[in-house]
Enzyme design. Sequence first.
Site, mmCIF file in Angstrom:
data_model
loop_
_atom_site.group_PDB
_atom_site.id
_atom_site.type_symbol
_atom_site.label_atom_id
_atom_site.label_comp_id
_atom_site.label_asym_id
_atom_site.label_seq_id
_atom_site.Cartn_x
_atom_site.Cartn_y
_atom_site.Cartn_z
ATOM 1 N N ASP A 4 -7.514 0.273 -5.266
ATOM 2 C CA ASP A 4 -6.312 -0.155 -6.128
ATOM 3 C C ASP A 4 -5.745 -1.491 -5.603
ATOM 4 O OD1 ASP A 4 -5.334 0.831 -3.885
ATOM 5 O OD2 ASP A 4 -3.736 2.103 -4.510
ATOM 6 N N LYS A 8 6.326 0.266 7.196
ATOM 7 C CA LYS A 8 7.125 -0.404 6.202
ATOM 8 C C LYS A 8 8.560 -0.398 6.692
ATOM 9 C CE LYS A 8 3.557 1.235 2.553
ATOM 10 N NZ LYS A 8 3.766 1.968 1.501
#
Length: 239
Positions: free
Chosen positions: A104, A155
């Site tokens: 992806d 993150k």
Amino acid sequence: IILAGGMGTRLRQVVSDRPKPMAEVAGRPFLEWLLLMLRGQQVRRVVLAIGYKGKAIQAHFGDGAAWGMEISYSHEQTPLGTGGCLRLASSQLEGERFVVLNGDSYCPVDLGLLQRTHVLNAADATLWLVEVPDCSRYGAVEVDASNRVVSFHEKGDRAGSGLINAGIYLFERRVMERIPGRGAVSLETAVFPDLLGGGLSAVVGNGPFLDIGTPEDYLRATQYLEREFESIGTQSRSV
């Protein structure tokens, strides 16, 4: 091996009738462009690691003959995570070394450079990295002067420009033995951190890094990749 088994829940509001890697970009499924990119670098044998709506992927690509490739499938019956499905798929490949891509995301890659760096560093695994203006949404990767990975940052831990994991790897088969045979295992949070300290190297390549994980990213990727992919398609002969 291309990891193409994700459920793509964030993208379903714009692509709901197919698995995420089959989202259309520039007239072809995104996954098809990844295969053409690999074929342009002389890759001829690919295992597609499928899961959610995997039959749609298998129906489209078949044995790969129409693309001048040999394609087989590794179908996870329950979610195994990126590490678990990789271990499962690796059983279909011979040899002690293989390339892995996320199904992806897209980033230009030089597989020859990836392999040369991997061999030079006698690495267990080598990651393809790219620099982005804001690494906070991806998580940063730090390397030393010898292109060894020294740390990962989650993150949101670090803002501003930095190196990120582009989802392209070269693995030695021995790494698969470290991945548990049962349950879901993440490459990013379990396998790679275990390789820190000498066995994990990296190549810093050129961007861009683009993914299709959210509607916003999908639109952004489509706008850029229509130009990039048309070039790949022109070079790839008619398929």
